[in-house]
Design a protein around this motif. Structure first.
Motif, PDB file in Angstrom:
ATOM      1  N   ALA A 190       0.803  -1.234   0.157  1.00  0.00           N
ATOM      2  CA  ALA A 190       0.123   0.158   0.023  1.00  0.00           C
ATOM      3  C   ALA A 190       0.935   1.281   0.075  1.00  0.00           C
ATOM      4  CB  ALA A 190      -0.890   0.216   1.155  1.00  0.00           C
ATOM      5  N   GLU A 191       1.875   1.246   0.586  1.00  0.00           N
ATOM      6  CA  GLU A 191       2.996   2.196   0.651  1.00  0.00           C
ATOM      7  C   GLU A 191       3.626   2.575  -0.467  1.00  0.00           C
ATOM      8  OE1 GLU A 191       5.433   1.878   4.071  1.00  0.00           O
ATOM      9  OE2 GLU A 191       3.594   2.011   5.508  1.00  0.00           O
ATOM     10  N   GLU A 192       3.804   1.634  -1.380  1.00  0.00           N
ATOM     11  CA  GLU A 192       4.805   1.889  -2.467  1.00  0.00           C
ATOM     12  C   GLU A 192       4.095   1.644  -3.758  1.00  0.00           C
ATOM     13  OE1 GLU A 192       7.933  -1.474  -2.346  1.00  0.00           O
ATOM     14  OE2 GLU A 192       8.302  -0.544  -0.383  1.00  0.00           O
ATOM     15  N   THR A 193       3.051   2.173  -3.857  1.00  0.00           N
ATOM     16  CA  THR A 193       2.322   2.031  -5.284  1.00  0.00           C
ATOM     17  C   THR A 193       2.568   3.376  -5.933  1.00  0.00           C
ATOM     18  OG1 THR A 193       0.200   3.218  -4.048  1.00  0.00           O
ATOM     19  CG2 THR A 193       0.224   0.712  -4.490  1.00  0.00           C
ATOM     20  N   LEU A 194       2.557   3.311  -7.074  1.00  0.00           N
ATOM     21  CA  LEU A 194       2.969   4.374  -7.864  1.00  0.00           C
ATOM     22  C   LEU A 194       1.681   5.297  -8.430  1.00  0.00           C
ATOM     23  CD1 LEU A 194       5.092   2.329 -10.521  1.00  0.00           C
ATOM     24  CD2 LEU A 194       5.962   3.658  -8.639  1.00  0.00           C
ATOM     25  N   GLY A 195       1.931   6.276  -8.368  1.00  0.00           N
ATOM     26  CA  GLY A 195       0.917   7.406  -8.617  1.00  0.00           C
ATOM     27  C   GLY A 195       0.316   7.236 -10.154  1.00  0.00           C
ATOM     28  N   ASP A 196      -0.627   8.034 -10.387  1.00  0.00           N
ATOM     29  CA  ASP A 196      -1.610   8.019 -11.527  1.00  0.00           C
ATOM     30  C   ASP A 196      -0.455   8.722 -12.592  1.00  0.00           C
ATOM     31  OD1 ASP A 196      -3.346   6.534 -10.662  1.00  0.00           O
ATOM     32  OD2 ASP A 196      -4.726   8.333 -10.219  1.00  0.00           O
ATOM     33  N   ASP A 197       0.485   9.730 -12.288  1.00  0.00           N
ATOM     34  CA  ASP A 197       1.079  10.513 -13.185  1.00  0.00           C
ATOM     35  C   ASP A 197       2.547   9.954 -13.492  1.00  0.00           C
ATOM     36  OD1 ASP A 197       1.807  10.852 -10.578  1.00  0.00           O
ATOM     37  OD2 ASP A 197       2.109  13.189 -10.846  1.00  0.00           O
ATOM     38  N   PHE A 198       2.721   8.804 -13.066  1.00  0.00           N
ATOM     39  CA  PHE A 198       4.082   8.057 -12.890  1.00  0.00           C
ATOM     40  C   PHE A 198       4.571   8.030 -14.468  1.00  0.00           C
ATOM     41  CE2 PHE A 198       6.768   4.370 -13.417  1.00  0.00           C
ATOM     42  CZ  PHE A 198       7.877   4.965 -12.615  1.00  0.00           C
ATOM     43  N   ASP A 199       3.619   7.425 -15.219  1.00  0.00           N
ATOM     44  CA  ASP A 199       3.754   7.206 -16.755  1.00  0.00           C
ATOM     45  C   ASP A 199       4.101   8.536 -17.455  1.00  0.00           C
ATOM     46  OD1 ASP A 199       3.445   4.556 -16.414  1.00  0.00           O
ATOM     47  OD2 ASP A 199       1.298   4.556 -17.034  1.00  0.00           O
ATOM     48  N   LYS A 235       5.429  11.067 -15.930  1.00  0.00           N
ATOM     49  CA  LYS A 235       6.768  11.876 -15.643  1.00  0.00           C
ATOM     50  C   LYS A 235       7.862  11.038 -16.531  1.00  0.00           C
ATOM     51  CE  LYS A 235       5.293  13.517 -11.085  1.00  0.00           C
ATOM     52  NZ  LYS A 235       5.504  13.211  -9.592  1.00  0.00           N
ATOM     53  N   MET A 236       7.763   9.586 -16.558  1.00  0.00           N
ATOM     54  CA  MET A 236       8.690   8.796 -17.057  1.00  0.00           C
ATOM     55  C   MET A 236       8.758   9.342 -18.549  1.00  0.00           C
ATOM     56  SD  MET A 236      10.161   7.049 -15.069  1.00  0.00           S
ATOM     57  CE  MET A 236      10.384   7.931 -13.708  1.00  0.00           C
ATOM     58  N   LEU A 237       7.659   9.426 -19.204  1.00  0.00           N
ATOM     59  CA  LEU A 237       7.903   9.916 -20.628  1.00  0.00           C
ATOM     60  C   LEU A 237       8.366  11.252 -20.723  1.00  0.00           C
ATOM     61  CD1 LEU A 237       4.424   8.368 -21.936  1.00  0.00           C
ATOM     62  CD2 LEU A 237       6.450   7.645 -22.346  1.00  0.00           C
ATOM     63  N   GLN A 238       8.059  12.235 -20.023  1.00  0.00           N
ATOM     64  CA  GLN A 238       8.766  13.505 -20.091  1.00  0.00           C
ATOM     65  C   GLN A 238      10.390  13.291 -19.845  1.00  0.00           C
ATOM     66  OE1 GLN A 238       6.873  15.839 -16.957  1.00  0.00           O
ATOM     67  NE2 GLN A 238       5.134  16.408 -18.423  1.00  0.00           N
ATOM     68  N   LEU A 239      10.681  12.331 -18.777  1.00  0.00           N
ATOM     69  CA  LEU A 239      12.353  12.396 -18.641  1.00  0.00           C
ATOM     70  C   LEU A 239      12.821  11.670 -19.740  1.00  0.00           C
ATOM     71  CD1 LEU A 239      12.237  11.024 -14.797  1.00  0.00           C
ATOM     72  CD2 LEU A 239      12.884  13.380 -15.894  1.00  0.00           C
ATOM     73  N   ALA A 240      12.257  10.647 -20.468  1.00  0.00           N
ATOM     74  CA  ALA A 240      12.712  10.060 -21.412  1.00  0.00           C
ATOM     75  C   ALA A 240      12.580  11.015 -22.504  1.00  0.00           C
ATOM     76  CB  ALA A 240      12.092   8.719 -21.992  1.00  0.00           C
ATOM     77  N   GLY A 241      11.717  11.943 -22.804  1.00  0.00           N
ATOM     78  CA  GLY A 241      11.824  12.691 -24.032  1.00  0.00           C
ATOM     79  C   GLY A 241      13.074  13.967 -23.835  1.00  0.00           C
ATOM     80  N   GLU A 242      13.447  13.989 -22.706  1.00  0.00           N
ATOM     81  CA  GLU A 242      14.546  15.059 -22.605  1.00  0.00           C
ATOM     82  C   GLU A 242      15.782  14.544 -22.626  1.00  0.00           C
ATOM     83  OE1 GLU A 242      13.805  16.878 -18.665  1.00  0.00           O
ATOM     84  OE2 GLU A 242      11.838  17.448 -19.031  1.00  0.00           O
ATOM     85  N   GLU A 243      16.316  14.338 -23.689  1.00  0.00           N
ATOM     86  CA  GLU A 243      17.678  13.660 -24.083  1.00  0.00           C
ATOM     87  C   GLU A 243      18.563  14.779 -24.118  1.00  0.00           C
ATOM     88  OE1 GLU A 243      17.661  10.846 -27.484  1.00  0.00           O
ATOM     89  OE2 GLU A 243      15.896   9.800 -26.574  1.00  0.00           O
ATOM     90  N   LYS A 244      19.831  14.688 -23.188  1.00  0.00           N
ATOM     91  CA  LYS A 244      20.588  15.475 -23.525  1.00  0.00           C
ATOM     92  C   LYS A 244      21.882  15.059 -24.519  1.00  0.00           C
ATOM     93  CE  LYS A 244      19.798  17.347 -18.846  1.00  0.00           C
ATOM     94  NZ  LYS A 244      20.484  17.505 -17.569  1.00  0.00           N
ATOM     95  N   PRO A 245      22.394  15.855 -25.241  1.00  0.00           N
ATOM     96  CA  PRO A 245      23.466  15.290 -26.195  1.00  0.00           C
ATOM     97  C   PRO A 245      24.503  15.018 -25.402  1.00  0.00           C
ATOM     98  CG  PRO A 245      23.064  17.750 -26.383  1.00  0.00           C
ATOM     99  CD  PRO A 245      21.903  17.271 -25.630  1.00  0.00           C
ATOM    100  N   VAL A 246      25.255  13.973 -25.767  1.00  0.00           N
ATOM    101  CA  VAL A 246      26.479  13.421 -25.030  1.00  0.00           C
ATOM    102  C   VAL A 246      27.601  13.895 -25.968  1.00  0.00           C
ATOM    103  CG1 VAL A 246      27.665  11.290 -24.303  1.00  0.00           C
ATOM    104  CG2 VAL A 246      24.993  11.444 -24.069  1.00  0.00           C
ATOM    105  N   LYS A 247      28.373  14.624 -25.462  1.00  0.00           N
ATOM    106  CA  LYS A 247      29.579  14.845 -26.357  1.00  0.00           C
ATOM    107  C   LYS A 247      30.747  13.704 -26.123  1.00  0.00           C
ATOM    108  CE  LYS A 247      29.184  19.989 -26.120  1.00  0.00           C
ATOM    109  NZ  LYS A 247      29.943  21.236 -25.822  1.00  0.00           N
ATOM    110  N   ALA A 248      31.434  13.275 -27.123  1.00  0.00           N
ATOM    111  CA  ALA A 248      32.452  12.464 -27.026  1.00  0.00           C
ATOM    112  C   ALA A 248      33.555  13.175 -26.681  1.00  0.00           C
ATOM    113  CB  ALA A 248      32.607  11.915 -28.336  1.00  0.00           C
TER     114      ALA A 248
END
Length: 154
Positions: free
Chosen positions: A54-63, A65-78
């Motif tokens: 009951a304490e560790e359930t994910l919220g309704d907005d979890f998906d 938030k994860m999609l927003q984080l995945a969309g924010e790709e930072k370019p990696v410099k070699a």
């Protein structure tokens, strides 16, 4: 009330002989509000799973938030690594070996047997005798050291 069956199930539980159904009976029993004082220390063990879920359930907005984080790709410099950076560990190892060899040589020379006296021999170089007038080696005439000519002639 007689809780002998529950106590027998607990004994079998500690010996790892209970089935899943019997463990579910224990969980159901300890989820009640009225648990006898003798069995109260075991209540947390069997109710832990239900309270932690009951304490560790994910919220309704979890998906979202994860999609927003995945969309924010930072370019990696070699990063370019130069040859000197790659060889730095080798340079350090060579320096350590050089220091060790130098110190070893210094210790060897210092500990060498010094009981024998050092012979100092003086060699006398005889100059050939010239027939005629002897000339002093140091002239009274001053010479220019760069041009190698006497100053009085200039």
């Amino acid at each position: 009330m007689n809780y002998q069956y529950i106590e027998q199930l607990l004994e079998r539980y500690w010996q790892c002989e209970t089935t899943r159904e019997e463990e579910q009976i224990l969980r159901t029993f300890f989820n009640q509000k009225d648990v006898p004082a003798a069995l109260l220390p075991y209540k947390d063990l069997f109710t832990y799973e239900q309270t932690s879920v009951a304490e560790e359930t994910l919220g309704d907005d979890f998906d979202e938030k994860m999609l927003q984080l995945a969309g924010e790709e930072k370019p990696v410099k070699a990063r370019t690594i130069h040859l000197t950076e790659r060889l730095k560990p080798l340079f350090k190892a060579v320096a350590v070996v050089a220091v060790i060899l130098t110190l070893g040589n210094a210790v060897t020379v210092a500990l060498r047997n010094t009981d024998q006296p050092v012979k100092q021999t003086a060699t006398v170089i005889e100059e050939p005798k010239a027939d005629g007038v002897s000339v002093a080696k140091v002239d009274s005439v001053k010479r220019d050291s760069v041009a190698q000519i006497p100053l009085s002639i200039r």
